[in-house]
Write a protein that holds these residues in place. Structure first.
Motif, PDB file in Angstrom:
ATOM      1  N   VAL A 108      -8.320   2.942 -17.453  1.00 51.03           N
ATOM      2  CA  VAL A 108      -8.863   3.785 -18.443  1.00 51.03           C
ATOM      3  C   VAL A 108     -10.152   4.461 -18.015  1.00 51.03           C
ATOM      4  CG1 VAL A 108      -7.855   2.758 -20.545  1.00 51.03           C
ATOM      5  CG2 VAL A 108     -10.283   1.952 -19.638  1.00 51.03           C
ATOM      6  N   ALA A 135     -15.431  -0.447 -12.715  1.00 56.75           N
ATOM      7  CA  ALA A 135     -15.487   0.558 -11.626  1.00 56.75           C
ATOM      8  C   ALA A 135     -16.007   2.070 -11.987  1.00 56.75           C
ATOM      9  CB  ALA A 135     -14.202   0.718 -10.702  1.00 56.75           C
ATOM     10  N   PRO A 138     -23.843   6.599  -6.683  1.00 57.14           N
ATOM     11  CA  PRO A 138     -24.105   5.250  -7.113  1.00 57.14           C
ATOM     12  C   PRO A 138     -24.520   4.115  -6.158  1.00 57.14           C
ATOM     13  CG  PRO A 138     -21.630   5.660  -6.806  1.00 57.14           C
ATOM     14  CD  PRO A 138     -22.393   6.682  -6.367  1.00 57.14           C
ATOM     15  N   GLY A 170     -14.093  12.740 -13.036  1.00 55.73           N
ATOM     16  CA  GLY A 170     -15.170  13.760 -13.581  1.00 55.73           C
ATOM     17  C   GLY A 170     -16.395  13.287 -13.514  1.00 55.73           C
ATOM     18  N   LEU A 213     -16.216  15.495   2.319  1.00 54.46           N
ATOM     19  CA  LEU A 213     -15.913  15.027   3.727  1.00 54.46           C
ATOM     20  C   LEU A 213     -15.329  13.545   3.693  1.00 54.46           C
ATOM     21  CD1 LEU A 213     -19.210  16.154   5.426  1.00 54.46           C
ATOM     22  CD2 LEU A 213     -17.083  17.309   5.280  1.00 54.46           C
ATOM     23  N   ARG A 233     -17.811  15.728  -6.871  1.00 51.40           N
ATOM     24  CA  ARG A 233     -19.130  16.291  -6.798  1.00 51.40           C
ATOM     25  C   ARG A 233     -19.562  15.960  -5.385  1.00 51.40           C
ATOM     26  NH1 ARG A 233     -21.520  17.008 -12.467  1.00 51.40           N
ATOM     27  NH2 ARG A 233     -19.759  16.316 -13.720  1.00 51.40           N
ATOM     28  N   SER A 234     -18.718  15.611  -4.319  1.00 53.66           N
ATOM     29  CA  SER A 234     -19.245  15.274  -3.211  1.00 53.66           C
ATOM     30  C   SER A 234     -19.273  16.309  -2.429  1.00 53.66           C
ATOM     31  CB  SER A 234     -18.164  14.139  -2.603  1.00 53.66           C
ATOM     32  OG  SER A 234     -17.187  14.656  -2.236  1.00 53.66           O
ATOM     33  N   GLY A 274     -20.642   2.398  -2.019  1.00 49.83           N
ATOM     34  CA  GLY A 274     -19.636   2.694  -0.821  1.00 49.83           C
ATOM     35  C   GLY A 274     -19.512   4.313  -1.039  1.00 49.83           C
ATOM     36  N   THR A 317     -26.569  18.205   1.572  1.00 50.68           N
ATOM     37  CA  THR A 317     -26.889  18.207   0.010  1.00 50.68           C
ATOM     38  C   THR A 317     -28.408  17.473  -0.071  1.00 50.68           C
ATOM     39  OG1 THR A 317     -26.367  16.779  -1.793  1.00 50.68           O
ATOM     40  CG2 THR A 317     -25.858  15.881   0.202  1.00 50.68           C
ATOM     41  N   SER A 358     -16.937  11.349  -8.336  1.00 53.66           N
ATOM     42  CA  SER A 358     -16.002  11.791  -7.171  1.00 53.66           C
ATOM     43  C   SER A 358     -15.468  13.272  -7.285  1.00 53.66           C
ATOM     44  CB  SER A 358     -14.805  10.769  -7.729  1.00 53.66           C
ATOM     45  OG  SER A 358     -15.110   9.392  -7.516  1.00 53.66           O
ATOM     46  N   GLY A 367     -12.913   7.273 -11.434  1.00 55.97           N
ATOM     47  CA  GLY A 367     -13.162   7.898 -10.112  1.00 55.97           C
ATOM     48  C   GLY A 367     -12.255   7.224  -8.949  1.00 55.97           C
ATOM     49  N   THR A 394     -12.867   5.181  -6.864  1.00 59.02           N
ATOM     50  CA  THR A 394     -12.944   3.601  -6.618  1.00 59.02           C
ATOM     51  C   THR A 394     -12.016   2.790  -7.603  1.00 59.02           C
ATOM     52  OG1 THR A 394     -15.207   3.846  -6.284  1.00 59.02           O
ATOM     53  CG2 THR A 394     -14.413   1.642  -6.600  1.00 59.02           C
ATOM     54  N   GLY A 395     -12.010   3.450  -9.094  1.00 59.12           N
ATOM     55  CA  GLY A 395     -11.129   2.804 -10.219  1.00 59.12           C
ATOM     56  C   GLY A 395      -9.784   3.044  -9.740  1.00 59.12           C
ATOM     57  N   TRP A 416     -22.194   4.554 -13.990  1.00 56.15           N
ATOM     58  CA  TRP A 416     -22.255   3.917 -15.316  1.00 56.15           C
ATOM     59  C   TRP A 416     -22.223   2.484 -15.337  1.00 56.15           C
ATOM     60  CZ3 TRP A 416     -19.959   8.514 -14.041  1.00 56.15           C
ATOM     61  CH2 TRP A 416     -20.360   9.554 -14.712  1.00 56.15           C
ATOM     62  N   HIS A 444     -15.581  11.108   6.215  1.00 55.10           N
ATOM     63  CA  HIS A 444     -16.204  11.105   7.566  1.00 55.10           C
ATOM     64  C   HIS A 444     -16.788   9.734   7.869  1.00 55.10           C
ATOM     65  CE1 HIS A 444     -20.483  11.753   5.534  1.00 55.10           C
ATOM     66  NE2 HIS A 444     -19.728  11.313   4.592  1.00 55.10           N
TER      67      HIS A 444
HETATM   68  C1  LIG Z   1     -24.133  14.514  -3.456  1.00 55.45           C
HETATM   69  C2  LIG Z   1     -23.070  13.613  -3.019  1.00 55.45           C
HETATM   70  C3  LIG Z   1     -22.088  14.129  -1.817  1.00 55.45           C
HETATM   71  C4  LIG Z   1     -21.369  13.209  -1.419  1.00 55.45           C
HETATM   72  N1  LIG Z   1     -20.623  13.354  -0.284  1.00 55.45           N
HETATM   73  C5  LIG Z   1     -19.585  12.369  -0.081  1.00 55.45           C
HETATM   74  C6  LIG Z   1     -18.950  12.730   1.102  1.00 55.45           C
HETATM   75  O1  LIG Z   1     -18.557  13.989   1.741  1.00 55.45           O
HETATM   76  N2  LIG Z   1     -17.662  11.790   1.662  1.00 55.45           N
HETATM   77  C7  LIG Z   1     -17.882  10.406   1.283  1.00 55.45           C
HETATM   78  O2  LIG Z   1     -16.901   9.682   1.670  1.00 55.45           O
HETATM   79  N3  LIG Z   1     -18.734  10.295  -0.122  1.00 55.45           N
HETATM   80  C8  LIG Z   1     -19.479  11.138  -0.711  1.00 55.45           C
HETATM   81  N4  LIG Z   1     -20.128  10.546  -1.624  1.00 55.45           N
HETATM   82  C9  LIG Z   1     -20.104   9.491  -2.270  1.00 55.45           C
HETATM   83  C10 LIG Z   1     -18.856   9.731  -3.182  1.00 55.45           C
HETATM   84  O3  LIG Z   1     -18.594  10.704  -3.754  1.00 55.45           O
HETATM   85  C11 LIG Z   1     -18.894   8.298  -4.305  1.00 55.45           C
HETATM   86  O4  LIG Z   1     -19.239   7.128  -3.616  1.00 55.45           O
HETATM   87  C12 LIG Z   1     -17.660   8.116  -4.939  1.00 55.45           C
HETATM   88  O5  LIG Z   1     -17.338   9.317  -5.459  1.00 55.45           O
HETATM   89  C13 LIG Z   1     -17.982   7.157  -6.037  1.00 55.45           C
HETATM   90  O6  LIG Z   1     -16.802   7.040  -6.814  1.00 55.45           O
HETATM   91  P1  LIG Z   1     -16.723   6.056  -8.099  1.00 55.45           P
HETATM   92  O7  LIG Z   1     -15.271   6.021  -8.648  1.00 55.45           O
HETATM   93  O8  LIG Z   1     -17.445   4.768  -7.692  1.00 55.45           O
HETATM   94  O9  LIG Z   1     -17.734   6.610  -9.316  1.00 55.45           O
HETATM   95  P2  LIG Z   1     -17.321   7.908 -10.104  1.00 55.45           P
HETATM   96  O10 LIG Z   1     -16.442   8.879  -9.582  1.00 55.45           O
HETATM   97  O11 LIG Z   1     -18.670   8.501 -10.870  1.00 55.45           O
HETATM   98  O12 LIG Z   1     -16.265   7.203 -11.028  1.00 55.45           O
HETATM   99  C14 LIG Z   1     -16.757   6.565 -12.216  1.00 55.45           C
HETATM  100  C15 LIG Z   1     -15.971   6.847 -13.367  1.00 55.45           C
HETATM  101  O13 LIG Z   1     -16.262   6.121 -14.386  1.00 55.45           O
HETATM  102  C16 LIG Z   1     -15.989   6.515 -15.700  1.00 55.45           C
HETATM  103  N5  LIG Z   1     -16.610   5.821 -16.919  1.00 55.45           N
HETATM  104  C17 LIG Z   1     -17.953   5.556 -16.933  1.00 55.45           C
HETATM  105  N6  LIG Z   1     -18.038   4.824 -17.950  1.00 55.45           N
HETATM  106  C18 LIG Z   1     -16.863   4.449 -18.550  1.00 55.45           C
HETATM  107  C19 LIG Z   1     -16.414   3.990 -19.879  1.00 55.45           C
HETATM  108  N7  LIG Z   1     -17.194   3.347 -20.749  1.00 55.45           N
HETATM  109  N8  LIG Z   1     -15.346   3.983 -20.061  1.00 55.45           N
HETATM  110  C20 LIG Z   1     -14.216   4.447 -19.086  1.00 55.45           C
HETATM  111  N9  LIG Z   1     -14.534   5.031 -17.997  1.00 55.45           N
HETATM  112  C21 LIG Z   1     -15.998   5.271 -17.736  1.00 55.45           C
HETATM  113  C22 LIG Z   1     -16.747   7.865 -15.433  1.00 55.45           C
HETATM  114  O14 LIG Z   1     -16.429   9.056 -16.356  1.00 55.45           O
HETATM  115  C23 LIG Z   1     -16.291   8.196 -14.017  1.00 55.45           C
HETATM  116  O15 LIG Z   1     -15.122   9.152 -13.984  1.00 55.45           O
HETATM  117  C24 LIG Z   1     -21.203  11.777  -2.088  1.00 55.45           C
HETATM  118  C25 LIG Z   1     -21.724  11.559  -3.504  1.00 55.45           C
HETATM  119  C26 LIG Z   1     -22.666  12.624  -3.850  1.00 55.45           C
HETATM  120  C27 LIG Z   1     -23.193  12.261  -5.005  1.00 55.45           C
END
Ligand SMILES: Cc1cc2nc3c(=O)[nH]c(=O)nc-3n(C[C@H](O)[C@H](O)[C@H](O)COP(=O)(O)OP(=O)(O)OC[C@H]3O[C@@H](n4cnc5c(N)ncnc54)[C@H](O)[C@@H]3O)c2cc1C
Length: 558
Positions: free
Chosen positions: A68, A248, A361, A75, A84, A80-81, A391, A312, A78, A48, A50-51, A252, A86
């Motif tokens: 990885v 990251a 998260p 997917g 923005l 489904r936001s 975050g 949302t 990241s 996502g 973060t990673g 999950w 912002h």
């Molecule tokens: C409805 C909604 C609206 C939002 N709107 C905004 C916005 O407008 N602006 C903003 O700044 N933020 C927004 N956010 C927050 C932002 O989207 C999230 O903080 C950010 O996308 C989180 O990213 P992530 O990489 O931590 O998590 P994720 O994007 O979920 O990435 C984690 C990844 O880890 C992978 N993974 C899990 N388990 C394993 C495993 N065992 N092996 C390998 N890979 C694995 C998953 O497949 C996934 O792709 C919103 C969130 C939501 C839900």
């Protein structure tokens, strides 16, 4: 020093070198073998934002880095936001000044490093008599927002009296309107920002693999020293050795931590959904922030090309983490609020083309979901596993820098591995600059889309169509996506499945009335020879995609 290169494959020859191989499905195949063949300084689990941000940062510092991702980049949450970048004006209400300051600074940084993907967007915040916020409170809040932006936003805010406000945005309800605050934030294609960040990590030497799931953590003397990774395409399992392992994985993270040892859950997932509506039904020129008449929660209308997003929600979630979906109650809640603020539009359920649902998260804490803080946390387990979660998309670069600082310290102290440089992620994100040459097909909508999605690389997409005019056809009539794009996605964006192409490289799933189902077979036929799909695999791909389309329309069944 971090990495040493590998002359055979032509990968980087020095620690901060470039990987010139395309970010393609076949490069991914080579990378699977690579994962098993060397010890990395850092293995990042989760592709996502973060990673991807951490992998880019670590690679830029010269660390031997692997990333990885169990599915596709972005997917999870990241893609489904609300899309923005912002400062988060409403967090001022909770006194989260530091968070807003950081987010406003990052909005500026992301605008600088990725101007094509992060674009200024004007917002209107209507105020009504007898409702919160009052005019005085909002005006103070907007002033504070400008101050926390150090007055370096696209424009400073303005207060619009009712007449001017209504001229600018006639759709917004006029009854009881006291005025509107006008301010700027930015919008972003979240999936593409994540993709380009992962690709930048690859360009700077990281070994990046999507559709590769971590199923176990390798340990030695009680310390995590790597991970077992399963290639989701072939079923092959590889052992990836790493000095530092970073979890990251967003919502999950607790599942991955459980592979290490029993630990108290860190994440409290909350669900947020969006409605996708044709712009013709709600043709606002601005983004609009408004409150639900039911519970006064705030939400947004966001113009998105020929569509409008409404979202949302924010509700506690107990279902499967892998396939959240909007339900009828979610959709009705948003439509009710939208009808209240845009009474003339008379929105109906039949106006909703699709929905998408994401899970935040959020760091586990008591209180109502909307009041749970959006700050991030970093936890280091006894085994040395570093976990980061919480975050926002907006602040991902800062989160990545903080985490990578921890990695750098550990590498230096425990392994004598020194970074080649400090954090360099303020450098331009490759491929996210404003295009130099305009795209000039006879079709203005296609030109706009290609320029926005691919920038200078639009020419590469068009090159496929020049060779084979059938690839210059649209994937779905009325949407600007070309049949050339799935090929580009496989060869330059590491797309591996039909869903990767139709959900995240393009937004066909959300924007086509039927979710693109009528064209899924044609796209699958195009991809099959490039990805080596058998007839059975083509059917499986179509089946998987059909299930994804069903999720985006599941609310209609109840
Ligand atoms: C409805 C909604 C609206 C939002 N709107 C905004 C916005 O407008 N602006 C903003 O700044 N933020 C927004 N956010 C927050 C932002 O989207 C999230 O903080 C950010 O996308 C989180 O990213 P992530 O990489 O931590 O998590 P994720 O994007 O979920 O990435 C984690 C990844 O880890 C992978 N993974 C899990 N388990 C394993 C495993 N065992 N092996 C390998 N890979 C694995 C998953 O497949 C996934 O792709 C919103 C969130 C939501 C839900």
């Amino acid at each position: 020093m971090g990495g040493q290169g590998d002359a055979v494959t032509g990968r980087r020859g020095d620690a901060v070198g470039q990987d010139t191989r395309p970010f393609s499905a076949s490069t991914r195949q080579e990378n699977i073998d690579w994962l098993a063949s060397e010890e990395f300084d850092v293995l990042v689990i989760g592709g996502g934002i973060t990673g991807a941000g951490i992998a880019r940062d670590a690679a830029l510092r010269g660390f031997r880095t692997a990333l990885v991702e169990k599915g596709d980049f972005a997917g999870g949450t990241s893609s489904r936001s609300t899309r923005l970048v912002h400062g988060g004006i409403r967090y001022l209400e909770y006194g989260e000044f530091r968070l807003v300051f950081d987010a406003c600074s990052e909005r500026r940084v992301l605008r600088q490093i990725a101007p094509r993907l992060v674009r200024p967007l004007p917002f209107l915040y209507p105020v009504y008599a007898g409702q919160r916020p009052s005019q005085a409170k909002l005006r103070l809040g907007l002033l504070l927002y400008d101050t926390l932006s150090l007055f370096r936003n696209a424009q400073v805010h303005r207060w619009l009296r009712p007449q001017e406000a209504q001229q600018r945005e006639p759709l917004v309800a006029g009854r009881g309107l006291v005025g509107m605050g006008r301010y700027y934030d930015a919008q972003v294609n979240d999936a593409r920002l994540t993709l380009l960040t992962a690709r930048a990590a690859h360009l700077h030497g990281a070994v990046v693999v999507n559709h590769a799931r971590v199923v176990g953590l390798m340990k030695s003397g009680g310390r995590v020293v790597g991970a077992q990774v399963v290639d989701q395409v072939t079923g092959q399992q590889v052992e990836v050795r790493a000095r530092v392992v970073v979890n990251a994985t967003g919502i999950w993270v607790d599942e991955v931590r459980a592979l290490d040892a029993a630990a108290r859950p860190m994440v409290r997932p909350t669900k947020g959904i969006h409605l996708v509506i044709p712009r013709a039904r709600l043709d606002s020129r601005h983004a609009v922030i408004f409150a639900s008449p039911r519970d006064r929660r705030h939400m947004f209308l966001i113009p998105w090309g020929d569509f409008a997003l409404i979202g949302t929600t924010d509700t506690d979630y107990q279902g499967s983490l892998d396939d959240p979906a909007a339900d009828r109650a979610d959709v009705e809640y948003l439509l009710e609020a939208a009808r209240h603020i845009f009474p003339g539009a008379q929105l109906r359920p039949s106006d909703v083309i699709s929905t998408f649902a994401g899970l935040r998260p959020l760091v586990a804490a008591p209180g109502s979901p909307s009041s749970v803080s959006r700050v991030h946390v970093i936890v280091e387990d006894d085994s040395g596993l570093l976990t980061i979660t919480g975050g926002k998309l907006t602040t991902h670069r800062l989160m990545a820098a903080e985490l990578t600082d921890r990695v750098q310290k550990r590498l230096a102290e425990s392994f004598g591995v020194q970074a080649c440089s400090g954090c360099r992620t303020r450098e331009p994100l490759e491929g996210a600059q404003i295009e130099r040459a305009p795209v000039t097909t006879p079709d203005a909508a296609v030109n706009r889309h290609l320029a926005e999605a691919y920038g200078d690389e639009a020419a590469w997409v068009l090159a496929y169509a020049e060779e084979n005019p059938a690839l210059g056809e649209r994937i779905v009539a009325g949407l600007p996506y070309l049949m050339a794009e799935p090929l580009y996605a496989v060869q330059h964006e590491m797309a591996l499945t039909l869903s990767d192409v139709l959900i995240r490289r393009t937004h066909v799933i959300y924007e086509a009335v039927d979710g693109g189902l009528a064209r899924a077979r044609a796209v699958a036929a195009l991809l099959a020879p490039r990805l080596g799909w058998s007839k059975a695999e083509v059917e499986r791909q179509i089946g998987d995609y059909t299930a994804q389309v069903a999720l985006t329309r599941a609310w209609r069944d109840g």
